[in-house]
Write a protein that holds these residues in place. Sequence first.
Motif, short mmCIF file in Angstrom:
data_model
loop_
_atom_site.label_atom_id
_atom_site.label_comp_id
_atom_site.label_asym_id
_atom_site.label_seq_id
_atom_site.Cartn_x
_atom_site.Cartn_y
_atom_site.Cartn_z
N PRO A 1 1.00 -1.32 0.07
CA PRO A 1 0.03 -0.05 -0.14
C PRO A 1 1.05 1.36 -0.15
O PRO A 1 0.86 2.07 0.98
CB PRO A 1 -0.66 -0.29 1.31
CG PRO A 1 -0.05 -0.97 2.14
CD PRO A 1 0.82 -1.83 1.36
N LYS B 1 -10.85 10.26 -5.25
CA LYS B 1 -9.61 9.93 -5.51
C LYS B 1 -9.41 8.63 -6.59
O LYS B 1 -8.19 8.61 -7.05
CB LYS B 1 -8.96 9.90 -4.09
CG LYS B 1 -7.19 9.19 -4.31
CD LYS B 1 -6.73 9.15 -2.88
CE LYS B 1 -5.33 8.70 -2.93
NZ LYS B 1 -4.76 8.71 -1.46
N GLU C 1 1.17 3.38 -2.99
CA GLU C 1 1.01 4.35 -4.12
C GLU C 1 1.87 4.68 -4.89
O GLU C 1 2.44 5.52 -5.40
CB GLU C 1 0.38 5.57 -3.54
CG GLU C 1 -1.09 5.52 -2.77
CD GLU C 1 -2.12 6.55 -2.53
OE1 GLU C 1 -2.16 7.44 -3.62
OE2 GLU C 1 -2.34 6.89 -1.63
N GLN D 1 -2.43 2.08 4.14
CA GLN D 1 -2.05 1.58 5.56
C GLN D 1 -2.95 2.16 6.72
O GLN D 1 -3.23 1.60 7.63
CB GLN D 1 -0.78 2.20 5.50
CG GLN D 1 0.42 1.60 4.61
CD GLN D 1 1.66 1.90 4.90
OE1 GLN D 1 2.04 2.76 5.70
NE2 GLN D 1 2.57 1.82 3.86
N ALA E 1 7.96 8.69 3.97
CA ALA E 1 7.69 7.60 4.70
C ALA E 1 7.52 6.32 3.80
O ALA E 1 7.89 5.39 4.18
CB ALA E 1 6.30 7.95 5.46
N ALA F 1 2.08 9.11 8.26
CA ALA F 1 2.69 10.25 8.25
C ALA F 1 2.08 11.00 7.24
O ALA F 1 1.94 12.32 7.53
CB ALA F 1 4.03 10.23 7.58
N GLU F 2 1.48 10.73 6.08
CA GLU F 2 0.67 11.43 5.24
C GLU F 2 -0.59 11.89 5.86
O GLU F 2 -0.99 12.94 5.50
CB GLU F 2 0.35 10.46 3.82
CG GLU F 2 -0.38 11.27 3.14
CD GLU F 2 -0.52 10.66 1.37
OE1 GLU F 2 0.15 9.45 1.34
OE2 GLU F 2 -1.50 10.87 0.90
N LEU G 1 -1.42 15.79 6.28
CA LEU G 1 -2.62 16.40 5.61
C LEU G 1 -3.76 17.02 6.40
O LEU G 1 -4.44 17.74 6.31
CB LEU G 1 -3.09 15.47 4.08
CG LEU G 1 -2.00 15.28 2.94
CD1 LEU G 1 -2.65 14.33 2.38
CD2 LEU G 1 -1.70 16.49 2.75
N ASP H 1 -6.21 9.30 3.24
CA ASP H 1 -5.79 7.90 3.38
C ASP H 1 -3.99 7.75 3.00
O ASP H 1 -3.82 8.60 2.26
CB ASP H 1 -6.54 6.85 2.89
CG ASP H 1 -6.75 6.96 1.38
OD1 ASP H 1 -5.75 7.45 0.79
OD2 ASP H 1 -7.52 6.27 0.70
N GLY H 2 -3.56 6.81 3.52
CA GLY H 2 -2.21 6.68 2.97
C GLY H 2 -1.41 6.32 4.41
O GLY H 2 -1.87 6.07 5.36
N PRO H 3 0.06 6.41 4.33
CA PRO H 3 0.84 6.18 5.58
C PRO H 3 0.44 7.19 6.68
O PRO H 3 -0.08 8.20 6.17
CB PRO H 3 2.37 6.19 5.19
CG PRO H 3 2.22 6.82 3.61
CD PRO H 3 0.87 6.99 3.07
N PRO I 1 6.39 14.69 3.52
CA PRO I 1 6.31 13.50 4.63
C PRO I 1 5.86 12.36 4.21
O PRO I 1 6.23 11.18 4.44
CB PRO I 1 5.30 14.08 5.87
CG PRO I 1 5.33 15.68 5.53
CD PRO I 1 5.50 15.84 3.90
N SER I 2 4.79 12.00 3.42
CA SER I 2 4.16 10.76 2.78
C SER I 2 5.31 10.27 1.90
O SER I 2 5.64 9.25 2.14
CB SER I 2 2.93 11.30 2.12
OG SER I 2 2.48 10.02 1.35
N LYS J 1 -5.06 -2.27 0.15
CA LYS J 1 -5.76 -1.27 1.14
C LYS J 1 -4.81 -0.07 1.74
O LYS J 1 -3.56 -0.54 2.17
CB LYS J 1 -6.25 -2.02 1.98
CG LYS J 1 -7.37 -1.54 2.84
CD LYS J 1 -8.10 -2.61 3.92
CE LYS J 1 -9.03 -1.89 4.89
NZ LYS J 1 -8.44 -1.21 5.81
#
Lengths: 356, 496
Positions: free
Chosen positions: A203, B168, A205, B229, A230, B297-298, B302, B293-295, A226-227, B227
């Motif tokens: 996951p 998205k 992206e 994280q 990571a 940190a993201e 955001l 959604d995402g890690p 940051p994303s 899915k």
Amino acid sequence: MHTPNSVQDLCDLFRAGGTFEIRGGGSKAEIGAPREAQLVSTAGLAGVIDYDPAELVLTVGAGTPLAEIQALVASENQMLAFDPFDHGPLFGRPAGAATIGGVIAAGVSGSQRLALGAARDHLLGFEAVSGRGERFIGGARVVKNVTGYDLPKVMAGSWGRLGVMTQLTLKILPAPRVRATMLVEGLDVAAAVAAMTAALRAPLEVAAAAHLPGIGTGLRLQGFGPSVDARAAQLPGHRLSETEGDAFWQAALPPADDRPLWRVHCQPSAALAIVAALPDLETRLDWGGGLIWLAGEGDVRAVAAMYGGQAMLVRAPEAMRAAIPCEHPQPAGVAALSVRVRRAFDPAGIFETGRF
Amino acid sequence: MTLCMPPPDQAVIARRAAIAAALRAIVPDGVIDEPTVLKAYESDGLTAYRQPPMLAVLPETTAQVAAILRYCQAEGVKVVPRGSGTSLSGGALPLADAVLLGMAKFNRVLEVDYDDRFAVVQPGVTNLAVTQAVEAAGFYYAPDPSSQIACSIGGNVAENSGGVHCLKYGLTTNNVLGVELVMMDGEIVRLGSRHLDPAGLDLLGLVVGSEGLLGVVTEVTVRILPKPQTAKALLLGFSTVEGAGACVAGVIAAGIIPAGMEMMDRPAIHAAEAFVRVGYPLDVDALLIVELDGPAAECDHLAAEVEAIATANGAVSCRVSTSEAERLAFWAGRKAAFPAVSRIAPDYYCMDGTIPRRRLPDVLTRISELAVQHELGVANVFHAGDGNLHPLILYDANQPGQLERAEAFGEDILRLCVEVGGVLTGEHGVGVEKRDLMPLMFNETDLAHQQRVKCAFDPDLLLNPGKVFPTLHRCAELGRMHVHGGATRFPDIPRF
Ligand SMILES: Cc1cc2nc3c(=O)[nH]c(=O)nc-3n(C[C@H](O)[C@H](O)[C@H](O)COP(=O)(O)OP(=O)(O)OC[C@H]3O[C@@H](n4cnc5c(N)ncnc54)[C@H](O)[C@@H]3O)c2cc1C
């Protein structure tokens, strides 16, 4: 060469009859069989009609150069997410001639297509003149719409065989703040496909994944800092600078020389077998292995088909193009249905130039 | 309710018993001719229209579907495909002289390939079941209509359905790789493939969103995604709709495409809170749910950015989910908006126009003026990120005249959407509901170009007739038709 300046000019021209080939910048003119047809330039149908960055929507004339549109959206920190590229250099021409109409009509999508969708996914609406010599529209100017048949889908990638698009409305997306490419060196094709598959199953992206023999395997991440940081920490390889990364993705485009050039679409899991069966060709893998560029001599189409893929002949000497259809042949039932759909837009076959 | 459908062919109805016998020879246990049982199929999610079918047949194999269609074509019998019957536009509304083709028995997940990231499913599999089939491996199917526990993938393909995450991740069309389609003459074709961007015209792109008019989908290959994280949601309250609208624009302008960005107005907030009690603020005029959604940190980064944008645009309350349970609670009210609204009014009528986002505040003002004019209540929920409105018109079908007023109100809303540069439907489809409004967006030449596509697939117009197109032209007539200059019925309304 006809250079119509209006929809009305096009209607008049097509109603008079003949065999016509639509010509944007001519960057893909050498794709397909040699043919005789009256050329219809879209140069008179150029220009930005409406650009509303906040709505993520851009309407342009078909003849507008791709480079001009890319510069325009970049000035608003936006992008054409399907990542189109100019075919001119593949045929020994300078870049810059490709038009947006040609890019969409040929369904040109670049490396990012893997994650962000193809040209067809970003054409929201259009105005066109069909082979009947009639103006018609399809789709709309908003990002979400299911009113009526989704004609933009079938116009994208139709290679001018249904009509001439005169105006196109495209979905535009914000450009990423940060782009990062992780480069893994020293992998053979088998290991590269495995690495790309592992990255795409995670996951993370991953926006693009390519393997360039001799250079390495690149995994592109993009988004907010940051994303990206990571996600980069969870991928193999070392992180290239943005400039190095851009150079890598530039190198993922097909080789610009005069060898025959094939573009194979396949399931990524079939990539290894296809490449292994064609050891004498230069290969570049993109889309995580779902797109393979092959340059050189070999029975690429038969090999691709053997592994469930399809091969398009992009570049070849004239005699070869006269003998080998550029598009991968379709099963008879689908081919017949396609002809019926083409006749629906172009009953007299004025766009049947013999190119495909 | 009056709705002009193609006149029933009495000669076909007279042959009902023979047709039932012929269908039984194809699907021995799958033909329904009992009027009491047929009544179960008389409507879909648009319950204002009802019409029991002449017969229903529930095939189990592609070969049976092909045989049924071949027979019906030869006999001149109309066919209406049906998935789970949740269409909100009357797409699966039966006809008195048609066979209803129910796809519910096509309920198997056939193949999942995680390396190549696709799943092959039968069309009767529910949307949610696709995700359930792959979630143990960390995957999901992105389009998530609110009806996902019930609606079928075949119906999703036919309607090009969306959901809160399509901002998205795209609509159905952006997430389908291929279909197996049986055409009305019984021919079976495979469109699309298991890899990206196959050769030739994008006929798959035409079939997705064709509302069951081009063929019967008997297998679907969808893309599946890993899915994310983590996911985080923000619940933002605004004292004005303008403020909420400006916040949505600000988020997009900051280059953020959230996984979902939903808005509710005051009546919708109150109805939802009364129903699920999750702590929605009741003293605001607009509520936004923004999902990232995402890690981790993201999401953290955001969430802070979105919170700052919200504050700059006058948000009066802001909660950021700190746990998965809290995130789901934020969504609970939005996801239950339809049933919540059905508790505050005996009936509701759900609209589905899309508008350019920036027109949101004035469109809402106009909708509230129209509510006064039609003397009916309205609660608004929107997919704010992509400008897709779902005004829920409140009425009571048992009160004389209210249904007609609700319909007139709905039509005015859709006219308004088109007038401000939007469209009649963002995800629910045209069906019978918006069929007669199509000329607001398309002139006769535009519609003729669409109808000729229909003729390429189904020249006798036997598959799901009476849907989508306001006028049914015979294919031969369409071939000859030339509409010079593209005369339009509504020349004053801005068009494409
Ligand atoms: C409470 C509720 C919430 C909803 N929320 C959403 C939402 O968030 N987003 C959204 O987009 N929609 C939503 N919908 C609308 C609806 O659920 C979708 O349109 C859904 O895709 C319909 O699927 P279905 O299986 O019920 O199809 P049906 O209603 O049975 O049929 C719909 C259409 O598809 C055709 N069809 C069905 N199966 C096939 C097949 N196998 N081959 C060819 N044609 C076929 C039918 O002929 C008909 O035209 C909602 C509906 C309800 C009731």
